[in-house]
Design an enzyme around this catalytic site. Structure first.
Site, PDB file in Angstrom:
ATOM      1  N   THR A   1      52.386  -2.393  16.032  1.00 36.74           N
ATOM      2  CA  THR A   1      52.776  -1.617  14.863  1.00 36.74           C
ATOM      3  C   THR A   1      52.012  -2.135  13.667  1.00 36.74           C
ATOM      4  O   THR A   1      52.050  -3.335  13.381  1.00 36.74           O
ATOM      5  CB  THR A   1      54.290  -1.727  14.602  1.00 36.74           C
ATOM      6  OG1 THR A   1      54.999  -1.275  15.760  1.00 36.74           O
ATOM      7  CG2 THR A   1      54.688  -0.875  13.413  1.00 36.74           C
ATOM      8  N   GLY A   2      51.288  -1.245  12.982  1.00 34.16           N
ATOM      9  CA  GLY A   2      50.511  -1.630  11.810  1.00 34.16           C
ATOM     10  C   GLY A   2      51.174  -1.161  10.538  1.00 34.16           C
ATOM     11  O   GLY A   2      52.279  -0.600  10.551  1.00 34.16           O
ATOM     12  N   GLY A   3      50.489  -1.398   9.403  1.00 34.69           N
ATOM     13  CA  GLY A   3      51.041  -1.027   8.118  1.00 34.69           C
ATOM     14  C   GLY A   3      51.249   0.465   7.976  1.00 34.69           C
ATOM     15  O   GLY A   3      52.159   0.910   7.293  1.00 34.69           O
ATOM     16  N   PHE A   4      50.402   1.285   8.638  1.00 39.10           N
ATOM     17  CA  PHE A   4      50.491   2.729   8.434  1.00 39.10           C
ATOM     18  C   PHE A   4      50.519   3.490   9.752  1.00 39.10           C
ATOM     19  O   PHE A   4      50.181   4.662   9.788  1.00 39.10           O
ATOM     20  CB  PHE A   4      49.324   3.215   7.572  1.00 39.10           C
ATOM     21  CG  PHE A   4      49.299   2.579   6.227  1.00 39.10           C
ATOM     22  CD1 PHE A   4      50.149   3.009   5.228  1.00 39.10           C
ATOM     23  CD2 PHE A   4      48.448   1.521   5.976  1.00 39.10           C
ATOM     24  CE1 PHE A   4      50.141   2.413   3.985  1.00 39.10           C
ATOM     25  CE2 PHE A   4      48.432   0.919   4.735  1.00 39.10           C
ATOM     26  CZ  PHE A   4      49.279   1.366   3.737  1.00 39.10           C
TER      27      PHE A   4
ATOM     28  N   VAL B   1      50.810   1.897  17.479  1.00 39.21           N
ATOM     29  CA  VAL B   1      49.785   1.978  18.514  1.00 39.21           C
ATOM     30  C   VAL B   1      50.462   2.059  19.888  1.00 39.21           C
ATOM     31  O   VAL B   1      51.346   1.259  20.204  1.00 39.21           O
ATOM     32  CB  VAL B   1      48.835   0.759  18.468  1.00 39.21           C
ATOM     33  CG1 VAL B   1      47.746   0.903  19.521  1.00 39.21           C
ATOM     34  CG2 VAL B   1      48.222   0.627  17.072  1.00 39.21           C
TER      35      VAL B   1
ATOM     36  N   LYS C   1      46.497   5.219  18.133  1.00 43.22           N
ATOM     37  CA  LYS C   1      47.197   4.867  16.893  1.00 43.22           C
ATOM     38  C   LYS C   1      47.686   6.146  16.226  1.00 43.22           C
ATOM     39  O   LYS C   1      46.901   7.022  15.882  1.00 43.22           O
ATOM     40  CB  LYS C   1      46.274   4.112  15.941  1.00 43.22           C
ATOM     41  CG  LYS C   1      46.959   3.653  14.653  1.00 43.22           C
ATOM     42  CD  LYS C   1      46.011   2.830  13.797  1.00 43.22           C
ATOM     43  CE  LYS C   1      46.697   2.321  12.538  1.00 43.22           C
ATOM     44  NZ  LYS C   1      45.781   1.520  11.693  1.00 43.22           N
TER      45      LYS C   1
ATOM     46  N   ASP D   1      38.867  -6.394   5.166  1.00 41.13           N
ATOM     47  CA  ASP D   1      40.160  -6.891   5.664  1.00 41.13           C
ATOM     48  C   ASP D   1      39.968  -7.704   6.941  1.00 41.13           C
ATOM     49  O   ASP D   1      40.628  -7.460   7.957  1.00 41.13           O
ATOM     50  CB  ASP D   1      41.118  -5.726   5.895  1.00 41.13           C
ATOM     51  CG  ASP D   1      42.583  -6.177   5.924  1.00 41.13           C
ATOM     52  OD1 ASP D   1      42.868  -7.285   5.437  1.00 41.13           O
ATOM     53  OD2 ASP D   1      43.434  -5.432   6.418  1.00 41.13           O
TER      54      ASP D   1
END
Length: 661
Positions: free
Chosen positions: A366-369, A372, A393, A492
């Site tokens: 799980t990412g910021g936006f 997956v 994603k 990043d």
């Protein structure tokens, strides 16, 4: 003789204690503390001007939803904020607010928390001036006004902020000295954006530390239940000394224009001095106003429907036409102009089947936006069908920053091909769903291999694997900076964005913040982006990212790979300064991850640590290019001496476990 001495000593002690008590009282008298758990009680302590009013249930309403209105509310007594004309005193405040737009897709203009030399703003204008300043005095140093703006529309004189919804720090002007899109950091450190005009209660914590001149701001929906540990803004504001007079008034301003919102404050606390503002008890606050924002166009639809009933034939033709177009759209999605340049597009139904309908048991990250999912997609060739593992994603719906990252990733990673970069296979756009499809990388992220896996099963990443991973990341960055047709700045670089394949080769991914530049051109980006701990010093000053800022982040990652330690902690520890201290004392190998024991190559470890320090140099021009970094790591070039530096004036002590070595 002895009795006389005792009397003298007792008398001196009494005088000393009286001096302490008087000094404490003098300090206490200059401090200001107040709390409003709603505003039904103690209304006389507020000075309200123009549209500002207290509602019957105790809400402070700064403006209603009428156009071109302004309202101000200030605490009626001045606050002492200046000591000896040389230091701005520490202060803190907390408040809960609600913004109700005039319609679900139209709101404005926002409100401010303000330090002002007067308890009102009589000449201030509405709309973009937020009831704070006007066209003539905007930018005048004699204003002595500091404001934290909560802006819900396009920023004042800011063509880059097309959507608004940001927080800005303003000194004597409506042009923000610092601005950040509204967001909070969740428990995993991921940045989650949200809308100021959502109609839900939002809490703000604001703390200014006088000694360090640092202002921190945290903002989040109260439904989260607890305050995020990482602030949205943490910024030194030395300019505040030029603004603050000996006594100032604190309060709020708000305005509407051709766009309008109702601005409410539910509760407010404030304090000067070292004691933080009192905590607001959310259950004691008056209930938030109902969100009565109207959906636009509803009345027109009803009228159109009534008119269409006059002719049955017309109705049937329109319905038939709409039905046919709807079915066609389900079968064949319409491409927008930007999509035509990136034709490698997957069908949504294939991705839905590959992930078993995006079930929770298919989630691998799980990412910021986005989230997956692991998928298995079947491809049919002329010979026989085959199955391939993919990672899908799915961008969080209605995430503005997520849409930006979706487009940025397609435009950058979609055309890059290198063994140390994640391969973007394609993308999919289906209604509000945005999806990116990558090669499936089985070993997960470098971050998990350094920290999570050892905690779960005790398996520590070997030295040979670490050194190979470091060189692979360097090779991928060299390709981005020098070997592709354009210059790509990743912006990043960190372990959670490095995936490890089944051969333990690193794959740099997550290009949602990446920027592409023609060779010979310069970066003009001024918005600060990145992850705390990996951001080069120049980014926090002017926001200008470059290949040198990527080199800095790589240096931090290299030191992290060798030491097995995060770049920062909750205190004053910074990894590069800590390693530099040991290097300066001739004991740099003490920084090597203690979990490796003696199972590492000392020369390689020493080389990696020194190269990491070179890359982390606070001066941008003193960092090597990635081509030289890779030559150093491969042993093709001698590593120069590292001059001793520090990223802060304070010295870092060794962690307790190393002190015992």
């Amino acid at each position: 003789m002895g009795e006389a001495r005792s009397m003298i000593a007792l008398f001196s002690l009494v005088i000393f204690l009286q001096i302490i008590v008087l000094a404490h009282r003098a300090t206490a008298e200059t401090n200001t503390e107040f709390i409003f758990q709603g505003f039904k009680v103690n209304q006389s302590k507020l000075q309200l001007e123009e549209d500002a009013t207290i509602t019957p249930n105790g809400l402070l309403r700064l403006t209603n939803r009428n156009s071109d209105r302004a309202g101000t509310a200030f605490y009626n007594k001045p606050v002492r904020l200046l000591d000896n004309n040389s230091t701005v005193r520490s202060f803190s405040t907390s408040f809960v607010f609600v913004i109700i737009p005039s319609s679900s897709n139209n709101g404005g203009f926002g409100f401010t928390f303000t330090l002002s030399p007067t308890p009102n703003r009589p000449d201030a204008e509405t709309a973009q001036y937020l009831g704070l300043l006007n066209e003539d005095d905007d930018g005048d140093p004699d204003n002595h006004v500091f404001a934290v703006e909560f802006d819900t529309v396009q920023g004042y004189k800011d063509s880059t902020d097309r959507i608004g919804n940001h927080i800005g720090l303003n000194f004597n002007s409506l042009s923000s000295h610092v601005q950040e899109p509204v967001a909070y950091y969740d428990k995993e450190g991921h940045k989650e954006d949200f809308q100021l005009t959502s109609g839900e209660p939002i809490q703000v914590f604001m703390d200014y530390h006088g000694r360090t001149r640092t202002l921190t701001i945290t903002v989040y929906p109260t439904r989260l239940g607890s305050k995020p540990t990482t602030p949205l803004i943490s910024q030194k504001v030395p300019k505040l000394l030029e603004i603050v007079q000996e006594e100032m008034f604190v309060g709020f301003t708000a305005a509407t224009g051709d766009k309008s919102s109702a601005h409410y404050v539910m509760g407010w606390s404030f304090s000067t001095g070292p004691v933080p503002a009192a905590t607001l008890n959310l259950t004691d606050l008056p209930p938030p106003p109902r969100n009565t924002a109207k959906k636009r166009g509803l009345n027109k639809e009803i009228i159109s429907l009534v008119v269409s009933l006059t002719t049955v034939i017309t109705i049937m033709l329109v319905l038939l036409f709409i039905l046919m177009m709807y079915k066609r759209r389900l079968q064949e999605e319409v491409l927008e102009d930007w999509e035509l340049d990136h034709p490698h597009r997957f069908r949504y139904k294939d991705l839905y089947a590959a992930t078993d309908g995006f079930k929770d048991n298919r989630i691998i990250g799980t990412g910021g936006f986005g989230t997956v999912y692991k998928g298995i997609i079947t491809t049919t060739s002329s010979s026989s069908p085959s199955s391939d593992e993919i990672a899908v994603k799915k961008i969080t719906p209605n995430s503005i920053q997520g849409v930006r990252e979706f487009v940025a990733e397609i435009e950058s990673l979609g055309r890059l091909r290198h063994k140390n970069l994640v391969n973007l296979q394609g993308w999919c756009k289906h209604g509000n769903d945005l999806l990116l499809i990558y090669d499936y990388i089985p070993n997960g992220s470098l971050d998990s291999l350094l920290y999570s896996k050892p905690r779960l099963c005790g398996a520590v990443l070997t030295w040979d694997a670490r050194f190979q991973i470091a060189k692979g990341i360097a090779s991928g960055l060299l390709y981005l900076h020098e070997e592709w047709e354009k210059i790509v700045i990743h912006r990043d670089v960190k372990p959670s964005n490095v995936l490890i394949d089944d051969q333990m080769n690193p794959r740099l991914g997550d290009f949602g913040l990446a920027r592409l530049y023609e060779r010979g051109s310069l970066s003009h980006t001024t918005v600060v982006v990145g992850t705390i701990g990996y951001m080069a010093p120049e980014l926090t000053r002017n926001g200008n990212s470059s290949s040198a800022s990527d080199v800095f982040a790589f240096g931090v990652v290299l030191l992290e790979i060798v030491s097995g330690r995060k770049p920062t902690d909750s205190g004053s520890f910074f990894l590069a300064d800590w390693v530099m201290e040991m290097h300066a004392s001739g004991q740099v190998l003490r920084a090597v991850d203690s979990r490796l024991g003696s199972g590492y190559d000392e020369e390689e470890a020493r080389l990696a640590l020194v190269v990491g320090l070179l890359c982390c140099h606070p001066k941008r021009g003193s960092r090597p290019a990635m081509r030289m970094v890779l030559r150093y790591l491969n042993g093709d070039e001698g590593v120069p001496e590292v001059e001793v530096y520090s990223h802060s004036s304070s010295r870092y002590s060794l962690p307790s476990d190393l002190k015992e070595c």
